[in-house]
Design an enzyme around this catalytic site. Structure first.
Site, mmCIF file in Angstrom:
data_model
loop_
_atom_site.group_PDB
_atom_site.id
_atom_site.type_symbol
_atom_site.label_atom_id
_atom_site.label_comp_id
_atom_site.label_asym_id
_atom_site.label_seq_id
_atom_site.Cartn_x
_atom_site.Cartn_y
_atom_site.Cartn_z
ATOM 1 N N ASP A 180 0.769 -1.238 0.000
ATOM 2 C CA ASP A 180 0.000 0.000 0.000
ATOM 3 C C ASP A 180 0.808 1.300 0.000
ATOM 4 O O ASP A 180 0.610 2.159 -0.841
ATOM 5 C CB ASP A 180 -0.921 0.031 1.229
ATOM 6 N N GLU A 415 2.396 -9.724 11.501
ATOM 7 C CA GLU A 415 2.086 -9.253 10.145
ATOM 8 C C GLU A 415 3.383 -8.822 9.433
ATOM 9 O O GLU A 415 3.607 -9.143 8.283
ATOM 10 C CB GLU A 415 1.127 -8.066 10.268
HETATM 11 C C1 2M8 Z 1 -3.175 -4.305 3.724
HETATM 12 O O1 2M8 Z 1 -4.097 -3.536 2.939
HETATM 13 C C2 2M8 Z 1 -5.371 -3.130 3.458
HETATM 14 C C3 2M8 Z 1 -6.114 -2.446 2.309
HETATM 15 O O2 2M8 Z 1 -6.345 -3.380 1.309
HETATM 16 C C4 2M8 Z 1 -5.292 -2.192 4.634
HETATM 17 O O3 2M8 Z 1 -4.239 -1.624 4.910
HETATM 18 O O4 2M8 Z 1 -6.328 -2.020 5.295
HETATM 19 C C5 2M8 Z 1 -2.015 -4.721 2.810
HETATM 20 O O5 2M8 Z 1 -0.948 -5.204 3.583
HETATM 21 C C6 2M8 Z 1 -2.480 -5.769 1.797
HETATM 22 O O6 2M8 Z 1 -1.413 -6.277 1.062
HETATM 23 C C7 2M8 Z 1 -3.206 -6.921 2.485
HETATM 24 O O7 2M8 Z 1 -3.767 -7.778 1.522
HETATM 25 C C8 2M8 Z 1 -4.313 -6.421 3.440
HETATM 26 C C9 2M8 Z 1 -4.893 -7.551 4.290
HETATM 27 O O8 2M8 Z 1 -3.883 -8.305 4.891
HETATM 28 O O9 2M8 Z 1 -3.800 -5.424 4.323
#
Ligand code: 2M8
Length: 444
Positions: A180, A415
């Site tokens: 992101d 994470e």
């Molecule tokens: C993160 O992205 C989401 C938005 O899609 C967020 O920050 O809320 C990123 O690390 C993405 O790569 C990942 O798929 C998602 C869920 O783990 O979180």
């Protein structure tokens, strides 16, 4: 340490990690899918589910197929696989931006279930192939047969509607890359008009569950919101994006995944009696387009191309190493990528002294705590590990695998991790970390 105590310590670590990973995945299972994290990400995410399925194949193969089936049940008519499938029964409180904000119901060809309108890296065909390989049988062949047309439609969407003309897929939002707030997006995002004050009108869910210093900033979020609003205003249609949407970028990870998917589809096609030839040809064409459009001979790495400005972005991030997973990447690019990965910027080695970062650790704006701007993530490490195995760099692959396992053994299924100390960051019970550890444990 004697040989026998060394072997025993390894077996103990293996058993410990397997128990932890399985417990994490079981705790995050939610009736027909796995949430990435109960607190931070309480719905189904697209590329998370692909990684999760790869891990589940080792321990719960039925659930691995279920995970992919649930995700693809929310595929749009045009073939796009949404990056979030919302769970209407989620009890985790409002995720931002939630289903009302995305408003997928008003777009043509969206599924009955509320979803986002954007995609994530297409790692699903390789995942389906690996799930089959890890647990082959009649059931897995039947599952491949059901998924195949959906995986083909996903490819067709990306190589068709998202091709800005150069033979690669473009992303319309940094969220589509999965990384992101990577410094890779700073230059193309600078042209997106946004004011962080707009965030006063919204309640961010992430900073209620994680340290704000480890997350994207409010200005980042203001831009994320502006880009969703722009894409949503056109009901998520892709025609004429260049003239009306302020962010259009060809990402090396998304396109490497697109190419690798064609080779995976060729293998799947061979198993289910379809024709593998066209998939191999498309894999070769995507590889060629990647080299033509995203290779930077000056720095010897791949870089995203800002399609609107028609230039490569300056930041050297882990995204640039991802094309190593392409089996037919020319030898010149393979050796240059290995040199980049082994340089002090990323520190890959047969014996690694620190985990692989997501950004050039020698860059002045390297941030060891902030999400995708430095910390170490298991999925990008695992993807590079796949590339090293594809090109038979056995020692480096072993070094990276050891580093990934050691990180999780010391800190848990976090994470992401501090790229110097290895301390756990973000969610402490993160699904793809658990899943990819299970996969790394099973393959030497
Ligand atoms: C993160 O992205 C989401 C938005 O899609 C967020 O920050 O809320 C990123 O690390 C993405 O790569 C990942 O798929 C998602 C869920 O783990 O979180």
């Amino acid at each position: 340490m004697t040989l026998t105590t060394g072997v025993r310590a390894d077996a103990d670590r293996h058993a410990r990690l397997r128990r932890l990973a399985l417990a994490t995945l079981d705790a995050n299972w939610e009736h027909d899918h796995t949430v990435p994290s109960r607190s931070l990400y309480p719905h189904q995410w697209s590329w998370d589910s692909a990684f999760i399925a790869i891990g589940l194949a080792h321990v719960r193969p039925d659930r691995a197929w279920r995970e992919l089936r649930t995700l693809f049940a929310a595929q749009w008519v045009d073939g796009r696989v949404p990056h979030i499938v919302f769970n209407p029964a989620s009890r985790a409180g409002p995720y931002f931006p939630g289903p009302q904000f995305w408003d997928s119901a008003r777009a043509d060809g969206s599924p009955a279930r509320a979803t986002s309108g954007i995609v994530q890296p297409p790692v699903h065909a390789p995942a389906a192939w690996l799930v089959h390989r890890r647990a082959p049988g009649e059931a897995s062949v039947a599952a491949l047969r059901r998924l195949y047309p959906r995986l083909v439609a996903q490819q067709r969407y990306l190589t068709g509607r998202r091709d800005a003309g150069g033979g690669l897929a473009s992303i319309v939002h940094p969220w589509e890359s999965g990384l992101d707030n990577s410094p890779a997006w700073d230059a193309p995002l600078a042209g997106v008009p946004a004011d962080e004050a707009v965030m006063r009108a919204y309640r961010r869910h992430d900073t209620a569950h994680a340290d704000a210093a480890q997350r994207p900033t409010d200005l980042d979020y203001a831009r994320y919101v502006a880009l969703v609003e722009s894409y949503r205003a056109g009901r998520y249609r892709d025609d004429g994006l260049l003239g009306r949407h302020p962010f259009l970028v060809e990402c090396p990870l998304v396109n490497a995944a697109l190419g690798v998917s064609e080779y995976a589809l060729a293998r799947i096609a061979a198993v289910i009696g379809a024709d593998p030839g066209p998939h191999r040809d498309r894999g070769a064409r995507i590889t060629e387009a990647l080299v033509n459009r995203l290779w930077d001979p000056v720095t010897g790495t791949f870089r995203p191309r800002d399609v609107r400005a028609d230039r490569l972005v300056p930041a050297r991030t882990v995204l640039g190493l991802m094309p190593l997973a392409l089996p037919e990447l020319p030898a010149a690019q393979v050796s240059a990528l290995l040199a980049e990965a082994c340089s002090p910027r990323f520190g890959l080695a047969a014996r690694m002294d620190r985990p692989l970062p997501t950004y050039d650790r020698t860059a002045p704006d390297f941030e060891p705590l902030r999400y995708w701007r430095g910390p170490s993530w298991i999925n990008t490490g695992w993807l590079l590990w796949q590339g090293l195995r594809t090109h038979r760099r056995v020692d480096l692959a072993a070094g990276l695998r050891e580093s990934l396992l050691d990180l999780v053994d010391r800190a848990g299924c976090h994470e992401y991790f501090h790229p110097d100390t290895g301390a756990g960051l973000g969610s402490p019970a993160f699904s793809w970390t658990a899943a990819l550890v299970l996969d790394a444990l099973a393959q030497e």
